[in-house]
Design a protein around this motif. Structure first.
Motif, PDB file in Angstrom:
ATOM      1  N   MET A  59       0.826  -1.204   0.000  1.00 25.17           N
ATOM      2  CA  MET A  59       0.000   0.000   0.000  1.00 25.17           C
ATOM      3  C   MET A  59       0.862   1.256   0.000  1.00 25.17           C
ATOM      4  SD  MET A  59      -2.948  -1.363  -0.165  1.00 25.17           S
ATOM      5  CE  MET A  59      -4.029   0.047   0.134  1.00 25.17           C
ATOM      6  N   GLY A  60       0.280   2.356  -0.500  1.00 24.14           N
ATOM      7  CA  GLY A  60       1.077   3.546  -0.784  1.00 24.14           C
ATOM      8  C   GLY A  60       1.007   4.700   0.192  1.00 24.14           C
ATOM      9  N   CYS A  61       0.078   4.698   1.144  1.00 23.20           N
ATOM     10  CA  CYS A  61       0.032   5.816   2.099  1.00 23.20           C
ATOM     11  C   CYS A  61      -0.759   5.410   3.332  1.00 23.20           C
ATOM     12  CB  CYS A  61      -0.541   7.077   1.459  1.00 23.20           C
ATOM     13  SG  CYS A  61      -2.351   7.116   1.348  1.00 23.20           S
ATOM     14  N   ILE A  64       2.605  -4.288   3.776  1.00 26.89           N
ATOM     15  CA  ILE A  64       3.467  -3.149   4.063  1.00 26.89           C
ATOM     16  C   ILE A  64       2.746  -1.870   3.670  1.00 26.89           C
ATOM     17  CG2 ILE A  64       4.623  -3.288   1.800  1.00 26.89           C
ATOM     18  CD1 ILE A  64       7.217  -2.398   3.241  1.00 26.89           C
ATOM     19  N   SER A  65       2.846  -0.858   4.530  1.00 24.92           N
ATOM     20  CA  SER A  65       2.253   0.448   4.261  1.00 24.92           C
ATOM     21  C   SER A  65       3.384   1.435   4.038  1.00 24.92           C
ATOM     22  CB  SER A  65       1.374   0.892   5.440  1.00 24.92           C
ATOM     23  OG  SER A  65       0.809   2.165   5.178  1.00 24.92           O
ATOM     24  N   LEU A  66       3.623   1.789   2.790  1.00 27.49           N
ATOM     25  CA  LEU A  66       4.722   2.680   2.441  1.00 27.49           C
ATOM     26  C   LEU A  66       4.337   4.136   2.701  1.00 27.49           C
ATOM     27  CD1 LEU A  66       5.641   0.824  -0.830  1.00 27.49           C
ATOM     28  CD2 LEU A  66       7.118   0.999   1.173  1.00 27.49           C
ATOM     29  N   PRO A  67       5.309   4.997   2.903  1.00 26.01           N
ATOM     30  CA  PRO A  67       4.992   6.403   3.190  1.00 26.01           C
ATOM     31  C   PRO A  67       4.513   7.154   1.958  1.00 26.01           C
ATOM     32  CG  PRO A  67       7.372   6.089   3.085  1.00 26.01           C
ATOM     33  CD  PRO A  67       6.753   4.724   2.987  1.00 26.01           C
ATOM     34  N   PRO A 111       9.296   8.943   6.536  1.00 25.16           N
ATOM     35  CA  PRO A 111       9.865   7.927   5.629  1.00 25.16           C
ATOM     36  C   PRO A 111      10.066   6.570   6.300  1.00 25.16           C
ATOM     37  CG  PRO A 111      11.584   9.387   6.386  1.00 25.16           C
ATOM     38  CD  PRO A 111      10.301   9.938   6.953  1.00 25.16           C
ATOM     39  N   VAL A 112       8.959   6.011   6.780  1.00 21.92           N
ATOM     40  CA  VAL A 112       9.000   4.699   7.422  1.00 21.92           C
ATOM     41  C   VAL A 112       7.880   3.837   6.850  1.00 21.92           C
ATOM     42  CG1 VAL A 112      10.030   5.582   9.540  1.00 21.92           C
ATOM     43  CG2 VAL A 112       7.540   5.477   9.336  1.00 21.92           C
ATOM     44  N   ALA A 113       8.064   2.519   6.931  1.00 22.45           N
ATOM     45  CA  ALA A 113       7.091   1.582   6.344  1.00 22.45           C
ATOM     46  C   ALA A 113       6.789   0.470   7.335  1.00 22.45           C
ATOM     47  CB  ALA A 113       7.640   1.011   5.041  1.00 22.45           C
ATOM     48  N   THR A 125       9.080  -1.962  11.604  1.00 26.01           N
ATOM     49  CA  THR A 125       8.997  -0.776  10.766  1.00 26.01           C
ATOM     50  C   THR A 125      10.281  -0.674   9.963  1.00 26.01           C
ATOM     51  OG1 THR A 125       7.577   0.385  12.337  1.00 26.01           O
ATOM     52  CG2 THR A 125       8.729   1.723  10.706  1.00 26.01           C
ATOM     53  N   LEU A 126      10.153  -0.706   8.643  1.00 28.29           N
ATOM     54  CA  LEU A 126      11.325  -0.660   7.766  1.00 28.29           C
ATOM     55  C   LEU A 126      11.667   0.779   7.396  1.00 28.29           C
ATOM     56  CD1 LEU A 126      10.487  -3.628   5.336  1.00 28.29           C
ATOM     57  CD2 LEU A 126      11.806  -3.685   7.469  1.00 28.29           C
TER      58      LEU A 126
END
Length: 410
Positions: A341-343, A358-361, A367-369, A380-381
């Protein structure tokens, strides 16, 4: 779950069509069958993509002679997918002259409109059925409205003309397609071919016509049915048209095996796309599971970076590439759900609903995922290796959550 209509089961090698079995995916080569190496390679690629039956053109002596070699070379590669012979016009001669071809094929496809004209039709059809009986092979009676048996159509047009209120031409055409299939199937039974070795298809190229024909056909017989929109076209047009037609029929419980007939792109010439589309139709409808599905958002003004799109594509490609191996090693991995996912709007929620997500920033977000496994945030990546780290986590999740098969059992 969709209540599928129960049809008579037909065995093609180790694959069952109908009789309550899972819906079977099939495809067709576009190589010159006489080119053994090219045909073996394409069949192998289609089988690896998930095609459970593969049809080849058998249109001349060279192709008929090649079939046993194709089967043997596939077996040497560990590929046992049944091969279906597609016959038109001269099938009776080819089967007679090349009995090794008749034996090597898993099934014969016979088009009643192209078996023979006039007085030749019935004896040539009977000759092909005789070979099917001799070698214990199933047969698909495959009617195409582009090559419809003109004697059947002419007969029904004459009968329609005598009615007080004649039916429109399209109604007569539909009936001619169905009649051709059913009369040929019953003729095959009279000739000694058991009902348990007959599959019927009535292929048309218009969505609404195809739906109407199969609804009528399913109401009038319990033969196993093969679905496909013939000449569906190229790219999105072919995919959408096939999905629209097959989706309606499958939702009504009609269909035991499917093919998505896509025209391949001229340069890529990749036939595996039709297998992928067929699988995805069945899986998104909840009829079968083939490989883990990737949920990904479409993107919006919050996701001005293409990072999540690239990750979703990479994960999906990785899954499809690894699936043949995973399928051999793990039980149930094909049911897994992955979210990319993107946000922050839907990212955490969708990720929690997946096995791993995964939820990307998004734009302007930290800037964490965060990564979720079975609804719980596990890590959290951060940094430049988010994609590689998440892919590794997907592999680790599969290894720890899905029972390992005994690969030496057979």
């Amino acid at each position: 779950m969709i209540d599928r209509k129960k049809t008579v089961g037909v065995k093609v090698g180790d694959v069952q069509i109908g009789g309550g079995a899972p819906i079977v995916v099939q495809s067709m080569t576009n190589t010159d069958t006489a080119d053994v190496a090219a045909t073996v390679q394409q069949i192998y690629e289609l089988a690896r993509a998930g095609s459970e039956l593969v049809r080849v053109t058998v249109n001349n002596e060279a192709s008929a002679e090649a079939v046993p070699y194709i089967r043997d070379q596939l077996a040497a590669k560990g590929c046992t997918v049944p091969i279906i012979g597609d016959f038109h016009f001269n099938g009776h001669k080819l089967l007679e002259k090349y009995p090794a071809c008749a034996e090597a094929l898993g099934k014969y496809r016979i088009n009643p409109g192209n078996v023979g004209r006039g007085s030749k039709r019935d004896p040539q059809f009977a000759q092909m059925i005789e070979f099917a009986c001799r070698f214990d092979k199933p047969v698909r009676i495959g009617v195409n409205w582009g090559s419809l048996d003109q004697s059947v159509l002419a007969r029904l047009l004459d009968e329609n003309a005598e009615l007080q209120n004649p039916q429109p031409l399209e109604v007569v055409m539909r009936e001619a397609v169905i009649t051709s299939a059913l009369e040929s199937a019953h003729k095959a039974i009279e000739l000694g071919l058991p009902k348990e070795r007959i599959v019927i298809s009535c292929k048309l190229s218009r969505v609404q016509e195809l739906i109407a024909v199969y609804q009528l056909l399913a109401a009038r017989c319990d033969f196993a049915l093969h679905l496909g929109l013939t000449e569906a076209g190229m790219g999105s047009k072919g995919i959408v048209a096939s999905t629209a037609a097959l989706g309606v029929l499958l939702q009504q419980g009609i269909g035991d095996t499917i093919r998505v007939s896509l025209t391949p792109e001229p340069i890529l010439n990749d036939r595996s796309l039709e297998v992928i589309v067929a699988q995805e139709i069945l899986q998104t409808m909840g009829l079968r599971s083939f490989l883990p599905l990737v949920t990904a958002c479409p993107g919006c003004g919050r996701t001005t970076s293409t990072y999540f799109q690239q990750l979703a594509q990479d994960i999906q490609s990785h899954i499809r590439h690894k699936m043949p191996e995973w399928k051999q090693r793990y039980h149930g991995v094909e049911d897994m759900q992955v979210a990319v996912m993107g946000c922050v709007v839907n990212g955490p929620g969708e990720s929690k609903h997946s096995n791993i997500g995964i939820s990307l920033p998004g734009t302007g977000e930290d800037p964490v995922a965060p990564v979720y496994e079975d609804g719980i945030k596990t890590v959290t990546l951060k940094g430049d290796r988010i994609a590689e780290e998440f892919q590794t986590m997907v592999e680790a999740y599969i290894d720890s959550h899905y029972g390992k098969k005994d690969i030496h059992a057979h």
